[in-house]
Design a protein around this motif. Structure first.
Motif, PDB file in Angstrom:
ATOM      1  N   GLY A 114       0.805  -1.219   0.000  1.00 12.40           N
ATOM      2  CA  GLY A 114       0.000   0.000   0.000  1.00 12.40           C
ATOM      3  C   GLY A 114       0.833   1.261   0.000  1.00 12.40           C
ATOM      4  O   GLY A 114       2.052   1.238   0.177  1.00 12.40           O
ATOM      5  N   THR A 115       0.168   2.395  -0.184  1.00 11.59           N
ATOM      6  CA  THR A 115       0.828   3.691  -0.171  1.00 11.59           C
ATOM      7  C   THR A 115       0.364   4.505   1.035  1.00 11.59           C
ATOM      8  O   THR A 115      -0.758   4.314   1.533  1.00 11.59           O
ATOM      9  N   PRO A 116       1.200   5.432   1.513  1.00 12.43           N
ATOM     10  CA  PRO A 116       0.763   6.299   2.604  1.00 12.43           C
ATOM     11  C   PRO A 116      -0.511   7.071   2.262  1.00 12.43           C
ATOM     12  O   PRO A 116      -1.359   7.311   3.130  1.00 12.43           O
ATOM     13  N   GLU A 117      -0.657   7.446   1.009  1.00  5.57           N
ATOM     14  CA  GLU A 117      -1.828   8.222   0.596  1.00  5.57           C
ATOM     15  C   GLU A 117      -3.113   7.416   0.729  1.00  5.57           C
ATOM     16  O   GLU A 117      -4.186   7.971   1.029  1.00  5.57           O
ATOM     17  N   GLU A 118      -3.030   6.093   0.521  1.00  3.71           N
ATOM     18  CA  GLU A 118      -4.218   5.250   0.680  1.00  3.71           C
ATOM     19  C   GLU A 118      -4.647   5.177   2.141  1.00  3.71           C
ATOM     20  O   GLU A 118      -5.850   5.162   2.447  1.00  3.71           O
ATOM     21  N   VAL A 119      -3.694   5.138   3.046  1.00  5.56           N
ATOM     22  CA  VAL A 119      -4.029   5.184   4.472  1.00  5.56           C
ATOM     23  C   VAL A 119      -4.618   6.542   4.820  1.00  5.56           C
ATOM     24  O   VAL A 119      -5.628   6.650   5.534  1.00  5.56           O
ATOM     25  N   ALA A 120      -4.006   7.601   4.310  1.00  8.02           N
ATOM     26  CA  ALA A 120      -4.471   8.955   4.604  1.00  8.02           C
ATOM     27  C   ALA A 120      -5.909   9.164   4.162  1.00  8.02           C
ATOM     28  O   ALA A 120      -6.686   9.851   4.845  1.00  8.02           O
ATOM     29  N   SER A 121      -6.290   8.595   3.031  1.00 10.57           N
ATOM     30  CA  SER A 121      -7.664   8.763   2.541  1.00 10.57           C
ATOM     31  C   SER A 121      -8.674   8.260   3.562  1.00 10.57           C
ATOM     32  O   SER A 121      -9.703   8.904   3.807  1.00 10.57           O
ATOM     33  N   LEU A 122      -8.402   7.113   4.162  1.00 12.91           N
ATOM     34  CA  LEU A 122      -9.322   6.568   5.165  1.00 12.91           C
ATOM     35  C   LEU A 122      -9.287   7.392   6.439  1.00 12.91           C
ATOM     36  O   LEU A 122     -10.340   7.690   7.031  1.00 12.91           O
ATOM     37  N   VAL A 123      -8.096   7.780   6.879  1.00 11.98           N
ATOM     38  CA  VAL A 123      -7.980   8.576   8.104  1.00 11.98           C
ATOM     39  C   VAL A 123      -8.771   9.867   7.978  1.00 11.98           C
ATOM     40  O   VAL A 123      -9.519  10.254   8.901  1.00 11.98           O
ATOM     41  N   VAL A 124      -8.640  10.543   6.862  1.00  9.05           N
ATOM     42  CA  VAL A 124      -9.305  11.834   6.682  1.00  9.05           C
ATOM     43  C   VAL A 124     -10.822  11.649   6.613  1.00  9.05           C
ATOM     44  O   VAL A 124     -11.581  12.462   7.153  1.00  9.05           O
ATOM     45  N   TRP A 125     -11.275  10.584   5.981  1.00  4.62           N
ATOM     46  CA  TRP A 125     -12.719  10.317   5.981  1.00  4.62           C
ATOM     47  C   TRP A 125     -13.222  10.072   7.398  1.00  4.62           C
ATOM     48  O   TRP A 125     -14.263  10.618   7.804  1.00  4.62           O
ATOM     49  N   LEU A 126     -12.503   9.260   8.170  1.00  2.77           N
ATOM     50  CA  LEU A 126     -12.923   8.983   9.544  1.00  2.77           C
ATOM     51  C   LEU A 126     -12.967  10.252  10.390  1.00  2.77           C
ATOM     52  O   LEU A 126     -13.812  10.388  11.280  1.00  2.77           O
ATOM     53  N   ALA A 127     -12.051  11.173  10.118  1.00  3.74           N
ATOM     54  CA  ALA A 127     -12.017  12.423  10.884  1.00  3.74           C
ATOM     55  C   ALA A 127     -13.095  13.400  10.457  1.00  3.74           C
ATOM     56  O   ALA A 127     -13.394  14.346  11.192  1.00  3.74           O
ATOM     57  N   SER A 128     -13.698  13.176   9.300  1.00 11.99           N
ATOM     58  CA  SER A 128     -14.647  14.137   8.746  1.00 11.99           C
ATOM     59  C   SER A 128     -16.064  13.881   9.244  1.00 11.99           C
ATOM     60  O   SER A 128     -16.382  12.811   9.774  1.00 11.99           O
ATOM     61  N   GLU A 129     -16.933  14.854   9.002  1.00  7.58           N
ATOM     62  CA  GLU A 129     -18.336  14.717   9.391  1.00  7.58           C
ATOM     63  C   GLU A 129     -19.062  13.671   8.555  1.00  7.58           C
ATOM     64  O   GLU A 129     -20.135  13.193   8.944  1.00  7.58           O
ATOM     65  N   GLU A 130     -18.492  13.282   7.415  1.00  9.11           N
ATOM     66  CA  GLU A 130     -19.098  12.226   6.606  1.00  9.11           C
ATOM     67  C   GLU A 130     -19.142  10.898   7.361  1.00  9.11           C
ATOM     68  O   GLU A 130     -19.966  10.037   7.052  1.00  9.11           O
ATOM     69  N   ALA A 131     -18.243  10.724   8.319  1.00 13.89           N
ATOM     70  CA  ALA A 131     -18.186   9.500   9.120  1.00 13.89           C
ATOM     71  C   ALA A 131     -18.836   9.725  10.493  1.00 13.89           C
ATOM     72  O   ALA A 131     -18.442   9.106  11.481  1.00 13.89           O
ATOM     73  N   GLY A 132     -19.833  10.573  10.535  1.00 13.00           N
ATOM     74  CA  GLY A 132     -20.439  10.960  11.806  1.00 13.00           C
ATOM     75  C   GLY A 132     -21.091   9.839  12.585  1.00 13.00           C
ATOM     76  O   GLY A 132     -21.319   9.965  13.793  1.00 13.00           O
ATOM     77  N   PHE A 133     -21.424   8.726  11.924  1.00  9.51           N
ATOM     78  CA  PHE A 133     -22.054   7.597  12.613  1.00  9.51           C
ATOM     79  C   PHE A 133     -21.059   6.452  12.821  1.00  9.51           C
ATOM     80  O   PHE A 133     -21.432   5.327  13.116  1.00  9.51           O
ATOM     81  N   VAL A 134     -19.770   6.761  12.690  1.00 10.87           N
ATOM     82  CA  VAL A 134     -18.717   5.753  12.796  1.00 10.87           C
ATOM     83  C   VAL A 134     -17.842   6.068  14.004  1.00 10.87           C
ATOM     84  O   VAL A 134     -17.199   7.118  14.054  1.00 10.87           O
ATOM     85  N   THR A 135     -17.800   5.172  14.960  1.00  5.58           N
ATOM     86  CA  THR A 135     -16.947   5.374  16.134  1.00  5.58           C
ATOM     87  C   THR A 135     -16.653   4.030  16.796  1.00  5.58           C
ATOM     88  O   THR A 135     -17.418   3.071  16.660  1.00  5.58           O
ATOM     89  N   GLY A 136     -15.509   3.954  17.458  1.00  2.34           N
ATOM     90  CA  GLY A 136     -15.126   2.751  18.179  1.00  2.34           C
ATOM     91  C   GLY A 136     -14.689   1.597  17.300  1.00  2.34           C
ATOM     92  O   GLY A 136     -14.652   0.447  17.741  1.00  2.34           O
TER      93      GLY A 136
END
Length: 245
Positions: free
Chosen positions: A206-228
């Motif tokens: 994998g690439t660092p950018e592929e990890v970053a894409s998921l991290v940024v989504w999780l940090a965003s309001e788009e992932a508002g129902f995702v936790t734990g």
């Protein structure tokens, strides 16, 4: 997209590898990004910190909050790894691994919670597939990452009702500078790299950018129902059963 306009992010270990990719992606989407690590980072607002000293966490958080006025995103990415058998590892080495990879992230979360609560912020911890499985000679690293995954769930249970979400990402083999240097140290780097590809169902690392894409989504309001949750990013490697031969 500018999902992080007027928001402030703190990324530990943001000077290289996965941390650098995360910091760049957050900035590209409007965030004011602070990185923290040993030494200086010329690309972002940088704070030099020794994460082997957990007492540094509170001062780091307060400096970022003081300079930026808020903290919306905390990414615990800084970490360390030693390759040594458990019986050959000193207590001091064990404690340093646990401190850098688990205790200091805990202290950063503890210090950041009042700021995150005030804005409905998000925490993303960078765990590892080695919090789920193990490579040889990684006792302390595996223990610390498994602990970080457990901490992620506990923080989510306690603080999601207050509007603070907490998730973890567990990367597998990622093409960071450190890993690429390791490949180049092999007697036959090309063959070794090809072998790495074969153990991944997607046929590559994998690439660092592929990890970053998921991290940024999780940090965003788009992932508002995702936790734990602990999200594995490993090209399917952990799902693949081994065959003989």
């Amino acid at each position: 997209m500018e999902r992080f306009r007027n928001k402030v992010a703190l990324v530990t270990g943001g000077r290289s590898g996965i941390g650098r990719a995360i910091a760049r992606r957050l900035e590209s989407e409007g965030a004011k990004v602070f990185t923290a690590q040993r030494g200086k980072d010329d690309e972002f607002e940088s704070i030099s910190v020794d994460f082997a000293d957990p007492s540094s966490a509170a001062a780091l958080v307060e400096e970022v909050a003081g300079r930026a006025g808020r903290i919306d995103v905390l990414v615990n990415n800084a970490g360390m790894m030693q390759e040594v058998l458990a019986e050959d590892m000193s207590l001091e080495e064990w404690e340093r691994n646990i401190t850098v990879n688990l205790t200091t992230p805990f202290m950063l979360i503890k210090a950041a919670l009042p700021h995150l609560r005030a804005v409905g912020g998000s925490i993303v911890n960078i765990g590892s597939t080695e919090g789920l499985g193990s490579n040889p000679k990684h006792a302390a690293y595996c223990a610390s990452k498994a602990g970080l995954h457990g901490l992620t769930r506990a923080i989510a249970i306690d603080h999601s009702p207050e509007g603070v979400r907490c998730n973890a990402v567990a990367p597998g083999w990622i093409d960071t500078d450190l890993n690429m240097d390791f490949i180049e140290s092999m007697p036959d780097p090309t063959s070794f790299k090809a072998g790495l590809g074969r153990i991944h169902p997607v046929g590559r690392t994998g690439t660092p950018e592929e990890v970053a894409s998921l991290v940024v989504w999780l940090a965003s309001e788009e992932a508002g129902f995702v936790t734990g949750q602990v999200w594995t990013v490993d090209g399917g490697r952990m799902s693949k059963l081994s065959l003989p031969g």
